[in-house]
Scaffold this motif. Structure first.
Motif, PDB file in Angstrom:
ATOM      1  N   VAL A  90       0.788  -1.112  -0.055  1.00 56.42           N
ATOM      2  CA  VAL A  90       0.187   0.029  -0.105  1.00 56.42           C
ATOM      3  C   VAL A  90       0.954   1.370   0.024  1.00 56.42           C
ATOM      4  CG1 VAL A  90      -1.957  -1.107   1.129  1.00 56.42           C
ATOM      5  CG2 VAL A  90      -0.067   0.106   2.428  1.00 56.42           C
ATOM      6  N   ASN A  91       0.103   2.384  -0.165  1.00 51.63           N
ATOM      7  CA  ASN A  91       0.732   3.829  -0.238  1.00 51.63           C
ATOM      8  C   ASN A  91       1.768   4.044  -1.135  1.00 51.63           C
ATOM      9  OD1 ASN A  91      -0.682   4.001   2.357  1.00 51.63           O
ATOM     10  ND2 ASN A  91       0.830   4.280   3.609  1.00 51.63           N
ATOM     11  N   GLU A  92       2.193   5.121  -1.094  1.00 51.78           N
ATOM     12  CA  GLU A  92       3.128   5.806  -2.223  1.00 51.78           C
ATOM     13  C   GLU A  92       4.269   4.534  -2.557  1.00 51.78           C
ATOM     14  OE1 GLU A  92       6.566   9.171  -3.106  1.00 51.78           O
ATOM     15  OE2 GLU A  92       5.176   9.642  -1.544  1.00 51.78           O
ATOM     16  N   ASP A  93       4.357   4.289  -4.014  1.00 46.04           N
ATOM     17  CA  ASP A  93       5.395   3.149  -4.610  1.00 46.04           C
ATOM     18  C   ASP A  93       5.141   1.942  -3.601  1.00 46.04           C
ATOM     19  OD1 ASP A  93       6.006   5.351  -5.988  1.00 46.04           O
ATOM     20  OD2 ASP A  93       7.955   5.916  -5.077  1.00 46.04           O
ATOM     21  N   PHE A  94       4.060   1.553  -3.069  1.00 47.31           N
ATOM     22  CA  PHE A  94       4.011   0.587  -2.263  1.00 47.31           C
ATOM     23  C   PHE A  94       5.299   0.270  -1.161  1.00 47.31           C
ATOM     24  CE2 PHE A  94       1.381  -1.730  -5.877  1.00 47.31           C
ATOM     25  CZ  PHE A  94       0.379  -1.043  -5.701  1.00 47.31           C
ATOM     26  N   LEU A  95       5.637   1.543  -0.468  1.00 41.50           N
ATOM     27  CA  LEU A  95       6.516   1.230   0.263  1.00 41.50           C
ATOM     28  C   LEU A  95       6.266   0.816   1.954  1.00 41.50           C
ATOM     29  CD1 LEU A  95       7.947   5.009  -0.247  1.00 41.50           C
ATOM     30  CD2 LEU A  95       9.151   2.713  -1.056  1.00 41.50           C
ATOM     31  N   PHE A  96       4.741   0.569   1.916  1.00 43.43           N
ATOM     32  CA  PHE A  96       4.404  -0.121   3.095  1.00 43.43           C
ATOM     33  C   PHE A  96       3.501  -1.328   2.720  1.00 43.43           C
ATOM     34  CE2 PHE A  96       5.471   4.154   4.235  1.00 43.43           C
ATOM     35  CZ  PHE A  96       5.886   3.880   5.506  1.00 43.43           C
ATOM     36  N   GLU A  97       3.322  -2.159   3.755  1.00 40.17           N
ATOM     37  CA  GLU A  97       2.193  -3.117   3.535  1.00 40.17           C
ATOM     38  C   GLU A  97       1.494  -3.375   4.717  1.00 40.17           C
ATOM     39  OE1 GLU A  97       5.099  -6.896   4.896  1.00 40.17           O
ATOM     40  OE2 GLU A  97       5.301  -6.247   2.897  1.00 40.17           O
ATOM     41  N   VAL A  98       0.300  -4.025   4.482  1.00 43.88           N
ATOM     42  CA  VAL A  98      -0.808  -4.286   5.547  1.00 43.88           C
ATOM     43  C   VAL A  98      -0.867  -5.864   5.746  1.00 43.88           C
ATOM     44  CG1 VAL A  98      -3.365  -4.413   6.136  1.00 43.88           C
ATOM     45  CG2 VAL A  98      -2.211  -2.188   5.233  1.00 43.88           C
ATOM     46  N   ASN A  99      -0.488  -6.231   7.003  1.00 46.86           N
ATOM     47  CA  ASN A  99      -0.800  -7.694   7.323  1.00 46.86           C
ATOM     48  C   ASN A  99      -1.989  -7.815   7.531  1.00 46.86           C
ATOM     49  OD1 ASN A  99      -1.195  -9.866   9.091  1.00 46.86           O
ATOM     50  ND2 ASN A  99       1.195 -10.002   8.821  1.00 46.86           N
ATOM     51  N   ILE A 100      -2.871  -8.402   6.865  1.00 49.89           N
ATOM     52  CA  ILE A 100      -4.388  -8.412   7.102  1.00 49.89           C
ATOM     53  C   ILE A 100      -4.843  -9.274   8.324  1.00 49.89           C
ATOM     54  CG2 ILE A 100      -6.603  -9.668   6.066  1.00 49.89           C
ATOM     55  CD1 ILE A 100      -5.498  -6.956   4.569  1.00 49.89           C
ATOM     56  N   PRO A 101      -4.387 -10.429   8.572  1.00 48.47           N
ATOM     57  CA  PRO A 101      -4.722 -11.178   9.863  1.00 48.47           C
ATOM     58  C   PRO A 101      -4.320 -10.280  10.969  1.00 48.47           C
ATOM     59  CG  PRO A 101      -3.445 -12.447   8.486  1.00 48.47           C
ATOM     60  CD  PRO A 101      -3.438 -11.156   7.758  1.00 48.47           C
ATOM     61  N   LYS A 102      -3.222  -9.438  11.125  1.00 49.06           N
ATOM     62  CA  LYS A 102      -2.773  -8.612  12.185  1.00 49.06           C
ATOM     63  C   LYS A 102      -3.376  -7.366  12.336  1.00 49.06           C
ATOM     64  CE  LYS A 102       1.478 -11.438  13.272  1.00 49.06           C
ATOM     65  NZ  LYS A 102       2.813 -11.339  13.460  1.00 49.06           N
ATOM     66  N   MET A 103      -3.758  -7.074  11.038  1.00 54.61           N
ATOM     67  CA  MET A 103      -4.204  -5.611  10.936  1.00 54.61           C
ATOM     68  C   MET A 103      -3.527  -4.596  11.080  1.00 54.61           C
ATOM     69  SD  MET A 103      -7.407  -6.087   9.411  1.00 54.61           S
ATOM     70  CE  MET A 103      -8.441  -4.454   9.644  1.00 54.61           C
ATOM     71  N   VAL A 104      -2.046  -4.595  10.846  1.00 59.56           N
ATOM     72  CA  VAL A 104      -1.078  -3.792  11.163  1.00 59.56           C
ATOM     73  C   VAL A 104      -0.305  -3.128   9.696  1.00 59.56           C
ATOM     74  CG1 VAL A 104       1.220  -3.969  11.872  1.00 59.56           C
ATOM     75  CG2 VAL A 104      -0.475  -4.922  13.297  1.00 59.56           C
TER      76      VAL A 104
END
Length: 662
Positions: A90-104
């Motif tokens: 997610v976010n600009e240039d996919f510099l971040f990621e979301v862990n769906i099970p942990k919602m983090v």
């Protein structure tokens, strides 16, 4: 980029303003949010725990919301069978990621704070989404309530449900209709109190929640967007905290000097520092969150990153964000840079410089604690640093312990190998992860090393048999580097891989890269030149100047030289056939040949001239830590990355005035 809050408001309108005949909110894309004020975890602080729940939440972009919801639905259906961990970039240039099970939410390529993620199903009075576990339970009750409304008219309608566990002061939920409910504590008045609540004869004693978003929420969001736009209009880089500010509020106190006007910046609450970073460093509302990248730049920090344990302001990832932001800003303002990039066939060449910049943080994995109170974990038989530190000028000693000891570590063979191994590993891991996340990437890789980081990279590039990289290096930018003095002490000259072996008593190191750049500020006490180590005669010539940035004309053709003269060319990239004058001369052909084997421009040393009156110790210290904040540095690096290789050309240099310190 200053209109991005307004974009969020428009997206909310599309999702939630239309209502069905029965008054329920129409089904639109589910909005997703992440906290920005209170991290769940902090890097390098295993003992950290949030002191309060997050209160500020930021919406993801429309495209991120769609992908997050799709991944969530897929995971929800399959988790009982496979328990597969779902990670969504997610976010600009996919510099971040979301862990769906942990919602983090967490950074993809570096260690940083993590933040809570929530789905925007039920919103509180502040238009913030409720916590995931609470939302899930309310949704289960909502389905039961909804089915009871659709059932037999004679059947008693079910609108009150008790939670399986308390959520703060809330013990139950009362649904008013399909879009409104109240979170309630225990009802002390029993059935009578409940009837009064249902008929609105007594004021609600709980907290109102709304499914989706109401028009009042939209009005509040629009007002908030307007305020944000007004705050951001001063410019993105002015909002970003700068590492050089550390010098303004820390160094004066060490030397007993009066605090500067920036001294209050060191008193920011830790969470405020992270909040400012995650809310201002990234443009997360771009139509295409992931750009096409043809140039990957990996940046390695130098001394002083141990300060990050004491001051979260000392954050190399944030510092690199400033460089990335400056590159994008300068590219958008420069027709010349865009023209240089146009020929590569990119459809978005007007707004995409095709350059991605990522941080490489290595200090925290090497060991050797500089904390005065920490025990010696590596060697329990040895005392910690604090036990051998004198009490005189203790502030200065601790500051030097966090900064200067890194250089001593690198001079010790055990730690030198450990550092080289760690940096090599981080470089390869980041490169391979980037390739995994960007399978179409087949472009060039460039390295930037700051301070000790530049020396580490130089040695890695010269010792590829021992510290093998998984990629070839196009350009290596050595910034604020002590490499020159280290190699002089080691009686080592710098050569090219193309050079024939020489019979000499001195040793040679040959970095494996196409172009070597040594960038420095003339007031930087840590920096040293490299060109005389390639060719002795270069000691009599000034370093080339780094062009000043001009917003109206991209990289300006005029630069203010340290001597005060105005040059009419971009130094170091002279045009063939240009006649020297005004104290300038052409380099001999054999010298040019030596230098062009190490850099296509014919120069290696490039300098930033000082500002007026930059002669005190504060200015000198700032000069060493402010390179990533300098638009001139960002413009120079971007120009050299996008530039095409030149053929043979004359190199015009300026004789060095030995009476000056340039």
């Amino acid at each position: 980029m200053y209109l991005r809050p307004l974009v969020r408001v428009v997206f909310v309108q599309k999702c939630f303003l239309s209502t069905a005949a029965g008054g329920s909110v129409s089904k639109g894309p589910t909005l997703w949010y992440h906290a920005s004020d209170v991290p769940l975890t902090k890097p390098y602080d295993s003992k950290y725990k949030p002191s309060k729940p997050a209160e500020k939440f930021v919406k993801f972009s429309a495209s991120d919301c769609r992908r997050l919801e799709g991944a969530f639905q897929k995971w929800s259906k399959s988790q009982k069978e496979t328990k597969e961990l779902t990670s969504v970039p997610v976010n600009e240039d996919f510099l971040f990621e979301v862990n769906i099970p942990k919602m983090v939410l967490k950074p993809t390529y570096w260690r940083g704070p993590t933040y809570e993620v929530r789905r925007g199903i039920w919103m509180n009075a502040n238009n913030n989404p409720l916590a995931y576990e609470l939302t899930a339970e309310i949704e289960r009750f909502y389905a039961k309530m909804d089915s009871s409304l659709e059932g037999d008219k004679e059947q008693e309608k079910q609108d009150l449900f008790r939670f399986t566990q308390p959520y703060g002061k809330h013990r139950m939920v009362l649904f008013v209709d399909k879009t409104t409910a109240y979170l309630l504590p225990d009802l002390k008045g029993g059935e009578l109190q409940l009837k009064l609540l249902r008929t609105n004869l007594i004021p609600p004693m709980g907290d109102k929640i709304t499914r989706g978003s109401s028009s009042n929420h939209l009005t509040d969001a629009a007002a908030s967007a307007k305020r944000t736009i007004e705050n951001e209009i001063q410019g993105t880089t002015k909002q970003l905290g700068k590492l050089s500010d550390l010098i303004s509020w820390e160094l004066p106190s060490v030397f007993g000097m009066p605090d500067s006007k920036d001294s209050t910046k060191g008193n920011d609450d830790d969470s405020d520092v992270f909040k400012r970073e995650i809310e201002t460093d990234y443009d997360n509302d771009a139509t295409t969150p992931q750009r096409d990248v043809k140039h990957l730049v990996l940046c390695v920090h130098g001394i002083g990153q141990n300060l990050g344990k004491k001051y979260e302001y000392v954050n190399f990832a944030h510092t690199v964000n400033i460089l990335r932001t400056n590159m994008k800003k300068l590219y958008m303002e420069s027709g010349k840079l865009q023209k240089m990039n146009r020929g590569d066939g990119s459809s978005d060449w007007r707004e995409n410089c095709n350059v991605q910049v990522l941080p490489i943080s290595w200090r925290h994995t090497v060991g050797f604690q500089t904390d005065a109170t920490q025990p010696n974990k590596e060697n329990p038989e040895l005392p910690p640093l604090g036990d051998i530190t004198l009490n005189g000028v203790l502030g200065l000693r601790r500051l030097l312990g966090d900064i200067a000891l890194d250089i001593l570590l690198y001079g010790e063979p055990y730690y030198r190998k450990r550092i080289l191994d760690e940096v090599k590993k981080h470089l390869n891991d980041t490169y391979n992860l980037f390739k995994e996340r960007n399978p179409g990437f087949g472009g060039e890789v460039h390295l930037i090393g700051h301070s000790l980081g530049s020396l580490i990279l130089f040695d890695i590039l010269c010792e590829q048999d021992d510290f093998k990289l998984d990629f070839d290096v196009k350009n290596f930018y050595s910034i604020g580097s002590p490499t020159g003095v280290f190699k002089l002490i080691q009686r080592t000259k710098i050569g090219s891989k193309q050079d024939e072996p020489e019979e000499t008593s001195t040793s040679f190191q040959k970095p494996k890269c196409e172009n070597l750049y040594n960038l420095f500020h003339v007031c930087d006490p840590i920096s040293y030149r490299m060109e005389p180590l390639v060719e002795l005669s270069m000691a009599q010539y000034q370093a080339a100047n780094i062009s000043h940035w001009s917003a109206g004309d991209g990289i300006a053709s005029r630069v203010l030289e340290f001597g005060g003269s105005i040059l009419k060319d971009i130094p170091g990239t002279a045009i063939k056939g240009q006649k020297p004058g005004n104290g300038k001369t052409m380099l001999p052909v054999d010298v040019v040949e030596k230098l062009t084997k190490l850099n296509r421009t014919g120069r290696i040393d490039y300098m930033l001239p000082p500002g007026f009156l930059e002669v005190d110790i504060i200015a000198a210290a700032k000069a060493h830590v402010s390179y990533f904040e300098e638009p001139d540095i960002a413009g120079f690096i971007l120009k050299e990355i996008l530039a095409k290789n030149h053929g043979n050309h004359d190199v015009i240099v300026t004789k060095l005035n030995r009476s000056s310190d340039a």
